[in-house]
Design a protein around this motif. Structure first.
Motif, PDB file in Angstrom:
ATOM      1  N   ARG A  92      23.713  48.553  74.826  1.00 51.61           N
ATOM      2  CA  ARG A  92      23.746  49.410  74.157  1.00 51.61           C
ATOM      3  C   ARG A  92      24.948  49.239  73.483  1.00 51.61           C
ATOM      4  NH1 ARG A  92      21.329  54.758  74.524  1.00 51.61           N
ATOM      5  NH2 ARG A  92      21.266  53.979  72.665  1.00 51.61           N
ATOM      6  N   ARG A  93      25.694  48.423  73.965  1.00 53.11           N
ATOM      7  CA  ARG A  93      27.124  48.025  72.734  1.00 53.11           C
ATOM      8  C   ARG A  93      27.117  47.805  71.867  1.00 53.11           C
ATOM      9  NH1 ARG A  93      32.897  48.528  75.574  1.00 53.11           N
ATOM     10  NH2 ARG A  93      34.014  48.567  73.052  1.00 53.11           N
ATOM     11  N   GLN A  94      27.933  48.169  70.722  1.00 53.00           N
ATOM     12  CA  GLN A  94      27.412  47.342  69.595  1.00 53.00           C
ATOM     13  C   GLN A  94      28.446  46.775  69.409  1.00 53.00           C
ATOM     14  OE1 GLN A  94      27.597  50.649  70.165  1.00 53.00           O
ATOM     15  NE2 GLN A  94      25.840  51.514  69.831  1.00 53.00           N
ATOM     16  N   THR A  95      29.754  45.869  70.104  1.00 53.08           N
ATOM     17  CA  THR A  95      29.810  45.165  70.281  1.00 53.08           C
ATOM     18  C   THR A  95      30.196  43.818  71.260  1.00 53.08           C
ATOM     19  OG1 THR A  95      31.855  46.828  69.917  1.00 53.08           O
ATOM     20  CG2 THR A  95      33.307  44.331  70.638  1.00 53.08           C
ATOM     21  N   THR A  96      30.279  42.643  70.448  1.00 51.79           N
ATOM     22  CA  THR A  96      29.824  41.545  71.097  1.00 51.79           C
ATOM     23  C   THR A  96      30.949  40.158  71.581  1.00 51.79           C
ATOM     24  OG1 THR A  96      27.453  41.034  69.925  1.00 51.79           O
ATOM     25  CG2 THR A  96      28.145  39.256  70.752  1.00 51.79           C
ATOM     26  N   PRO A  97      30.997  39.897  72.656  1.00 51.56           N
ATOM     27  CA  PRO A  97      32.441  38.932  73.033  1.00 51.56           C
ATOM     28  C   PRO A  97      32.534  37.684  71.982  1.00 51.56           C
ATOM     29  CG  PRO A  97      31.688  39.391  75.042  1.00 51.56           C
ATOM     30  CD  PRO A  97      30.599  40.092  73.620  1.00 51.56           C
ATOM     31  N   LEU A  98      32.915  37.748  71.370  1.00 50.05           N
ATOM     32  CA  LEU A  98      33.179  35.726  70.366  1.00 50.05           C
ATOM     33  C   LEU A  98      34.216  34.650  70.938  1.00 50.05           C
ATOM     34  CD1 LEU A  98      33.056  37.015  67.012  1.00 50.05           C
ATOM     35  CD2 LEU A  98      30.879  36.028  68.021  1.00 50.05           C
ATOM     36  N   ILE A 127      35.109  42.092  62.362  1.00 50.55           N
ATOM     37  CA  ILE A 127      35.389  41.727  63.122  1.00 50.55           C
ATOM     38  C   ILE A 127      36.998  41.745  64.021  1.00 50.55           C
ATOM     39  CG2 ILE A 127      36.073  39.067  63.742  1.00 50.55           C
ATOM     40  CD1 ILE A 127      33.168  39.175  63.309  1.00 50.55           C
ATOM     41  N   ARG A 128      37.083  42.403  65.225  1.00 46.81           N
ATOM     42  CA  ARG A 128      38.260  42.740  65.653  1.00 46.81           C
ATOM     43  C   ARG A 128      39.040  41.475  66.025  1.00 46.81           C
ATOM     44  NH1 ARG A 128      40.547  47.460  66.960  1.00 46.81           N
ATOM     45  NH2 ARG A 128      38.754  48.848  66.010  1.00 46.81           N
ATOM     46  N   VAL A 129      40.636  40.818  65.907  1.00 47.25           N
ATOM     47  CA  VAL A 129      41.299  40.207  67.288  1.00 47.25           C
ATOM     48  C   VAL A 129      41.555  40.493  67.522  1.00 47.25           C
ATOM     49  CG1 VAL A 129      42.730  38.109  66.894  1.00 47.25           C
ATOM     50  CG2 VAL A 129      40.657  38.299  65.392  1.00 47.25           C
ATOM     51  N   VAL A 136      44.627  36.556  73.661  1.00 48.64           N
ATOM     52  CA  VAL A 136      43.767  37.002  72.123  1.00 48.64           C
ATOM     53  C   VAL A 136      41.973  36.882  72.635  1.00 48.64           C
ATOM     54  CG1 VAL A 136      44.670  36.037  70.376  1.00 48.64           C
ATOM     55  CG2 VAL A 136      43.120  35.104  71.023  1.00 48.64           C
ATOM     56  N   ARG A 137      41.115  38.586  72.374  1.00 44.39           N
ATOM     57  CA  ARG A 137      40.101  38.571  72.423  1.00 44.39           C
ATOM     58  C   ARG A 137      39.300  38.192  70.854  1.00 44.39           C
ATOM     59  NH1 ARG A 137      38.961  42.808  76.648  1.00 44.39           N
ATOM     60  NH2 ARG A 137      39.128  44.366  75.320  1.00 44.39           N
ATOM     61  N   VAL A 138      38.134  37.660  71.009  1.00 44.43           N
ATOM     62  CA  VAL A 138      37.274  38.944  69.409  1.00 44.43           C
ATOM     63  C   VAL A 138      36.471  39.077  69.387  1.00 44.43           C
ATOM     64  CG1 VAL A 138      37.429  36.978  67.850  1.00 44.43           C
ATOM     65  CG2 VAL A 138      39.006  36.704  68.137  1.00 44.43           C
ATOM     66  N   LEU A 139      35.805  40.131  68.626  1.00 42.14           N
ATOM     67  CA  LEU A 139      34.738  40.855  68.974  1.00 42.14           C
ATOM     68  C   LEU A 139      33.954  40.811  67.521  1.00 42.14           C
ATOM     69  CD1 LEU A 139      36.630  44.348  71.121  1.00 42.14           C
ATOM     70  CD2 LEU A 139      35.565  41.963  72.456  1.00 42.14           C
ATOM     71  N   GLU A 140      32.955  40.962  67.623  1.00 47.18           N
ATOM     72  CA  GLU A 140      31.427  41.065  66.238  1.00 47.18           C
ATOM     73  C   GLU A 140      31.431  42.328  66.646  1.00 47.18           C
ATOM     74  OE1 GLU A 140      27.961  39.895  64.936  1.00 47.18           O
ATOM     75  OE2 GLU A 140      28.146  39.088  65.882  1.00 47.18           O
ATOM     76  N   VAL A 141      32.144  43.597  65.788  1.00 47.51           N
ATOM     77  CA  VAL A 141      31.464  45.054  65.566  1.00 47.51           C
ATOM     78  C   VAL A 141      30.548  44.926  65.113  1.00 47.51           C
ATOM     79  CG1 VAL A 141      32.042  46.920  65.347  1.00 47.51           C
ATOM     80  CG2 VAL A 141      33.773  45.312  66.541  1.00 47.51           C
ATOM     81  N   THR A 142      29.148  46.291  65.160  1.00 43.36           N
ATOM     82  CA  THR A 142      27.824  45.766  64.695  1.00 43.36           C
ATOM     83  C   THR A 142      27.423  47.513  64.779  1.00 43.36           C
ATOM     84  OG1 THR A 142      27.353  43.336  64.235  1.00 43.36           O
ATOM     85  CG2 THR A 142      26.206  45.052  64.059  1.00 43.36           C
TER      86      THR A 142
END
Length: 117
Positions: A15-21, A108-110, A27-33
């Motif tokens: 259910r989380r709105q964040t997907t690790p890319l 996109i969060r870096v 670093v960690r790159v996340l897609e946020v929706t």
């Protein structure tokens, strides 16, 4: 994040709105929706980051006690998108997109992992 010399992954619930890319030791790159009418799960960001906002509807941020708080990146001077914002580490919060918003929040969060975090 490293613990006992090993890279530890973040646990993601369906259910989380964040997907690790992408993630490595630096670093960690996340897609946020966040879709209209949704509120993110309460979460924090332990590292400084760069948020690239791709779609910004009307939304509100809440702290751990449910109080409305201002956006971490402040109010943008221009509504033009995409927009990149430098953000500090953030305490517990959740973002909620208005139910009547024409579209969801997308970004996109870096995250830049640091030793002191």
């Amino acid at each position: 994040m490293k613990r006992n010399g090993r890279l530890i992954s973040v646990l993601w619930s369906p259910r989380r709105q964040t997907t690790p890319l992408f993630e490595d030791e630096a670093v960690r790159v996340l897609e946020v929706t966040v879709e209209p009418g949704e509120r993110e799960n309460l979460h924090h960001h332990r590292w400084p980051s760069l948020m690239v906002v791709l779609a910004r509807p009307n939304y509100r941020n809440f702290d751990a006690d449910g109080n409305e708080i201002p956006p971490s990146g402040g109010t943008p001077a221009s509504p033009a998108l995409p927009q990149a914002l430098r953000l500090p580490p953030q305490p517990l919060h959740a973002t909620e997109v208005a139910a009547d918003a024409p579209h969801g929040f997308r970004g996109i969060r870096v995250e830049f992992k640091t030793l002191e975090a």
